[in-house]
Write a protein that holds these residues in place. Sequence first.
Motif, PDB file in Angstrom:
ATOM      1  N   VAL A 223       0.859  -1.175   0.000  1.00 30.78           N
ATOM      2  CA  VAL A 223       0.000   0.000   0.000  1.00 30.78           C
ATOM      3  C   VAL A 223       0.896   1.226   0.000  1.00 30.78           C
ATOM      4  CG1 VAL A 223      -1.750   1.316   1.254  1.00 30.78           C
ATOM      5  CG2 VAL A 223      -1.859  -1.189   1.229  1.00 30.78           C
ATOM      6  N   ARG A 224       0.715   2.079  -0.966  1.00 24.89           N
ATOM      7  CA  ARG A 224       1.465   3.343  -1.018  1.00 24.89           C
ATOM      8  C   ARG A 224       0.626   4.415  -0.327  1.00 24.89           C
ATOM      9  NH1 ARG A 224       3.840   5.543  -6.633  1.00 24.89           N
ATOM     10  NH2 ARG A 224       5.244   3.781  -6.228  1.00 24.89           N
TER      11      ARG A 224
ATOM     12  N   LEU B 203       3.924  -1.027   3.808  1.00 25.32           N
ATOM     13  CA  LEU B 203       3.512   0.353   3.605  1.00 25.32           C
ATOM     14  C   LEU B 203       4.663   1.136   2.993  1.00 25.32           C
ATOM     15  CD1 LEU B 203       1.657   1.090   6.972  1.00 25.32           C
ATOM     16  CD2 LEU B 203       0.703   0.202   4.823  1.00 25.32           C
ATOM     17  N   GLU B 204       4.381   1.823   1.924  1.00 21.52           N
ATOM     18  CA  GLU B 204       5.357   2.698   1.277  1.00 21.52           C
ATOM     19  C   GLU B 204       4.897   4.138   1.484  1.00 21.52           C
ATOM     20  OE1 GLU B 204       7.284   3.639  -3.147  1.00 21.52           O
ATOM     21  OE2 GLU B 204       5.531   2.335  -2.951  1.00 21.52           O
TER      22      GLU B 204
ATOM     23  N   VAL C  74      -2.837   4.159  -2.189  1.00 19.01           N
ATOM     24  CA  VAL C  74      -2.955   3.514  -3.493  1.00 19.01           C
ATOM     25  C   VAL C  74      -2.672   2.030  -3.304  1.00 19.01           C
ATOM     26  CG1 VAL C  74      -2.135   3.408  -5.869  1.00 19.01           C
ATOM     27  CG2 VAL C  74      -2.209   5.615  -4.670  1.00 19.01           C
ATOM     28  N   PHE C  75      -3.629   1.201  -3.732  1.00 14.26           N
ATOM     29  CA  PHE C  75      -3.474  -0.253  -3.628  1.00 14.26           C
ATOM     30  C   PHE C  75      -3.937  -0.873  -4.932  1.00 14.26           C
ATOM     31  CE2 PHE C  75      -5.326  -4.439  -2.376  1.00 14.26           C
ATOM     32  CZ  PHE C  75      -4.132  -5.058  -2.020  1.00 14.26           C
ATOM     33  N   ASN C  76      -3.056  -1.645  -5.558  1.00 13.12           N
ATOM     34  CA  ASN C  76      -3.369  -2.275  -6.848  1.00 13.12           C
ATOM     35  C   ASN C  76      -3.894  -1.258  -7.853  1.00 13.12           C
ATOM     36  OD1 ASN C  76      -2.527  -4.753  -5.987  1.00 13.12           O
ATOM     37  ND2 ASN C  76      -4.578  -5.590  -5.647  1.00 13.12           N
ATOM     38  N   GLY C  77      -3.324  -0.063  -7.835  1.00 15.52           N
ATOM     39  CA  GLY C  77      -3.699   0.964  -8.793  1.00 15.52           C
ATOM     40  C   GLY C  77      -4.956   1.736  -8.449  1.00 15.52           C
TER      41      GLY C  77
END
Length: 209
Positions: A6-7, A35-36, A174-177
């Motif tokens: 997850v960004r 986590l990013e 953002v997760f999986n776009g």
Amino acid sequence: MEKPRVRIYTDYKSPYAYVANQRLFELEDTYGVDLEWLPYTLRIPEFMGTVEERTPHFWRKVRYLYMDARRFANAQGLVMKGPRRIYDAFYSSAGMLFAQRHGLFRPYHDTVFRRFWNHDLEIDELSDISGVISAIGGSAADFEAYVRGPARAEHDRIIDEAEALGVFGVPSMVFNGELFWGGDRIDMLIERIEKPETIAVALGSRHRK
């Protein structure tokens, strides 16, 4: 097996980013995600308009938003004092990137948020941010060299990439776009983490209609 990632885009001067931290960090332990964390430094005139353009309606909204954020802060035992002026958070954002490279992210992140919202840190003063870096075991001299060198270009590239993904505020995940904005979307993010394949199929079906 690679962990889901997850960004998270955040800004130290955002009250809602501050109060979302606890639940976002819990994702690591509860759902096993990586986590990013990246800076998205809000440009206040773009976000809120110039002071001259702000109407009484606008100021009522701002007062409510800070009151609402303070409710979330109080529920977590956090102190949240209203900002004393408009801040440029570039130095604190650069500090985040520097701290990550030197294994100091979590103490840096927690310290900057806590001290800023306690009126104990000026996030747009290089000396203040250098002091945080030094206090948590980093090199203030190396950090200041980074700020004078590649920090601005790296920071701006990250902002450009975020906006290409649709980011416009913080906290954004953002997760999986897929983009989620705000702490009140964390539950929806968790649904995606728990059932990514099911959600992806459902979204794809809807888009094909």
